[in-house]
Design an enzyme around this catalytic site. Sequence first.
Site, PDB file in Angstrom:
ATOM      1  N   SER A 140      64.925 101.373  18.245  1.00  0.00           N
ATOM      2  CA  SER A 140      63.577 101.541  17.679  1.00  0.00           C
ATOM      3  C   SER A 140      62.907 100.177  17.642  1.00  0.00           C
ATOM      4  O   SER A 140      63.588  99.143  17.754  1.00  0.00           O
ATOM      5  CB  SER A 140      63.708 102.089  16.253  1.00  0.00           C
ATOM      6  OG  SER A 140      62.471 102.080  15.581  1.00  0.00           O
ATOM      7  N   TYR A 153      67.761 101.770   7.615  1.00  0.00           N
ATOM      8  CA  TYR A 153      67.369 102.276   8.945  1.00  0.00           C
ATOM      9  C   TYR A 153      67.353 101.128   9.962  1.00  0.00           C
ATOM     10  O   TYR A 153      67.900 101.257  11.067  1.00  0.00           O
ATOM     11  CB  TYR A 153      65.993 102.952   8.863  1.00  0.00           C
ATOM     12  CG  TYR A 153      65.539 103.567  10.173  1.00  0.00           C
ATOM     13  CD1 TYR A 153      66.211 104.663  10.727  1.00  0.00           C
ATOM     14  CD2 TYR A 153      64.435 103.066  10.864  1.00  0.00           C
ATOM     15  CE1 TYR A 153      65.792 105.237  11.921  1.00  0.00           C
ATOM     16  CE2 TYR A 153      64.017 103.631  12.060  1.00  0.00           C
ATOM     17  CZ  TYR A 153      64.697 104.725  12.580  1.00  0.00           C
ATOM     18  OH  TYR A 153      64.283 105.288  13.775  1.00  0.00           O
TER      19      TYR A 153
HETATM   20  N1  NAP Z   1      59.794 109.353  16.597  1.00  0.00           N
HETATM   21  C1  NAP Z   1      59.750 108.053  16.443  1.00  0.00           C
HETATM   22  O1  NAP Z   1      58.714 107.480  16.082  1.00  0.00           O
HETATM   23  C2  NAP Z   1      60.966 107.213  16.735  1.00  0.00           C
HETATM   24  C3  NAP Z   1      60.795 105.840  16.865  1.00  0.00           C
HETATM   25  C4  NAP Z   1      61.905 105.054  17.101  1.00  0.00           C
HETATM   26  C5  NAP Z   1      63.154 105.631  17.219  1.00  0.00           C
HETATM   27  N2  NAP Z   1      63.292 106.973  17.071  1.00  0.00           N
HETATM   28  C6  NAP Z   1      64.631 107.545  17.167  1.00  0.00           C
HETATM   29  O2  NAP Z   1      64.594 108.625  18.064  1.00  0.00           O
HETATM   30  C7  NAP Z   1      65.699 109.482  17.820  1.00  0.00           C
HETATM   31  C8  NAP Z   1      65.235 110.933  17.870  1.00  0.00           C
HETATM   32  O3  NAP Z   1      64.382 111.175  16.773  1.00  0.00           O
HETATM   33  P1  NAP Z   1      63.043 112.026  16.899  1.00  0.00           P
HETATM   34  O4  NAP Z   1      61.922 111.088  16.707  1.00  0.00           O
HETATM   35  O5  NAP Z   1      63.063 112.880  18.085  1.00  0.00           O
HETATM   36  O6  NAP Z   1      63.136 112.886  15.543  1.00  0.00           O
HETATM   37  P2  NAP Z   1      63.452 114.423  15.264  1.00  0.00           P
HETATM   38  O7  NAP Z   1      62.447 115.294  15.916  1.00  0.00           O
HETATM   39  O8  NAP Z   1      63.634 114.514  13.788  1.00  0.00           O
HETATM   40  O9  NAP Z   1      64.846 114.645  15.997  1.00  0.00           O
HETATM   41  C9  NAP Z   1      66.054 114.184  15.440  1.00  0.00           C
HETATM   42  C10 NAP Z   1      67.195 114.891  16.139  1.00  0.00           C
HETATM   43  O10 NAP Z   1      68.423 114.395  15.596  1.00  0.00           O
HETATM   44  C11 NAP Z   1      69.248 115.502  15.284  1.00  0.00           C
HETATM   45  N3  NAP Z   1      70.166 115.207  14.202  1.00  0.00           N
HETATM   46  C12 NAP Z   1      69.913 114.710  12.962  1.00  0.00           C
HETATM   47  N4  NAP Z   1      71.043 114.645  12.238  1.00  0.00           N
HETATM   48  C13 NAP Z   1      72.046 115.104  13.040  1.00  0.00           C
HETATM   49  C14 NAP Z   1      73.433 115.305  12.878  1.00  0.00           C
HETATM   50  N5  NAP Z   1      74.059 115.010  11.730  1.00  0.00           N
HETATM   51  N6  NAP Z   1      74.139 115.809  13.913  1.00  0.00           N
HETATM   52  C15 NAP Z   1      73.540 116.132  15.072  1.00  0.00           C
HETATM   53  N7  NAP Z   1      72.213 115.964  15.297  1.00  0.00           N
HETATM   54  C16 NAP Z   1      71.492 115.463  14.288  1.00  0.00           C
HETATM   55  C17 NAP Z   1      68.286 116.626  14.909  1.00  0.00           C
HETATM   56  O11 NAP Z   1      68.909 117.869  15.164  1.00  0.00           O
HETATM   57  P3  NAP Z   1      69.462 118.894  14.047  1.00  0.00           P
HETATM   58  O12 NAP Z   1      68.681 118.654  12.787  1.00  0.00           O
HETATM   59  O13 NAP Z   1      69.217 120.238  14.666  1.00  0.00           O
HETATM   60  O14 NAP Z   1      70.915 118.561  13.927  1.00  0.00           O
HETATM   61  C18 NAP Z   1      67.166 116.399  15.912  1.00  0.00           C
HETATM   62  O15 NAP Z   1      67.437 117.058  17.111  1.00  0.00           O
HETATM   63  C19 NAP Z   1      66.291 109.019  16.477  1.00  0.00           C
HETATM   64  O16 NAP Z   1      67.447 108.259  16.732  1.00  0.00           O
HETATM   65  C20 NAP Z   1      65.197 108.150  15.906  1.00  0.00           C
HETATM   66  O17 NAP Z   1      65.694 107.171  15.011  1.00  0.00           O
HETATM   67  C21 NAP Z   1      62.228 107.780  16.848  1.00  0.00           C
END
Ligand code: NAP
Length: 246
Positions: A140, A153
């Site tokens: 991130s 985080y």
């Molecule tokens: N969106 C942003 O602005 C942003 C920026 C920088 C980095 N990121 C990173 O991108 C990645 C994806 O996040 P996103 O933005 O797509 O958010 P999101 O829509 O909330 O997706 C998060 C995913 O992680 C899964 N997850 C959470 N806890 C889990 C567990 N214990 N076991 C298995 N799966 C789990 C969730 O699936 P289930 O709940 O179905 O298990 C979901 O599919 C993360 O690592 C986040 O830190 C996002």
Amino acid sequence: MEDLNNKVVVITGASSGLGAETARQLVAQGAKVALGARRMDRLKELVAELGPENASAFAVDVTRQTEVEAFVADAKSKWGKIDAMLHNAGVMPLAPLAMKRVDEWDQCIDVNLKGVLYGIGAVLPIMQEQGFGQNLFVSSVAGHVINPAGAVYCATKFGVRAIAEALRQEVKQYGPLRTTILSPGAVDTELPGSVKAEGVHEAIAGFYEDQAIPASSFGRAVLFALSQPADVDINEILFRPTKQDM
Ligand SMILES: NC(=O)c1ccc[n+]([C@@H]2O[C@H](COP(=O)([O-])OP(=O)(O)OC[C@H]3O[C@@H](n4cnc5c(N)ncnc54)[C@H](OP(=O)(O)O)[C@@H]3O)[C@@H](O)[C@H]2O)c1
């Protein structure tokens, strides 16, 4: 650019946001995807959308090592090989340390760091035996810049970069094994929903509403890193919404 047709990509956190969008973009390029997350209903919907000939689903909680091993083994047995794994599952429970939200500290470290380690542990033997593979990690901007409320985080996302860089250096003798770190800024997903702390939740929701860019931005970055020839290792991609300052 290399052809992604019939490449097999394992994705954690594929039930929403960046993981689901990347699965869509990969399948559009002819790749096969093994989708993992806890919400099986969401994964089944995505498999129906992408076609069972292109996608498989597996219920996995990445904080449980045996489940991660089973997920990766299932992907290998279904698709015959693993070209890449996108270690993407993550949570972002931002809160000042003084709030002492110990359960969130534990969850953040368990999912964002230990989940990634379990993923490497499961897929690396397969990639070593194959003599090829690519691990893509989701850090991130918070893996580069520290903010108040971001202590835990940010620590996990700095940690992901450390793990990925160590892995990159450790696997040279096994053939072309590549390591990519993706560090997005604000992207429109369900992630702000994991911010529960009073005051912080509202601030983050407003920030995302104002600044976040579509998840397609992330998918394109993954496709770029995956489409390079085997002698080119894209190690790090950092991107933000053009509007985003910090
Ligand atoms: N969106 C942003 O602005 C942003 C920026 C920088 C980095 N990121 C990173 O991108 C990645 C994806 O996040 P996103 O933005 O797509 O958010 P999101 O829509 O909330 O997706 C998060 C995913 O992680 C899964 N997850 C959470 N806890 C889990 C567990 N214990 N076991 C298995 N799966 C789990 C969730 O699936 P289930 O709940 O179905 O298990 C979901 O599919 C993360 O690592 C986040 O830190 C996002």
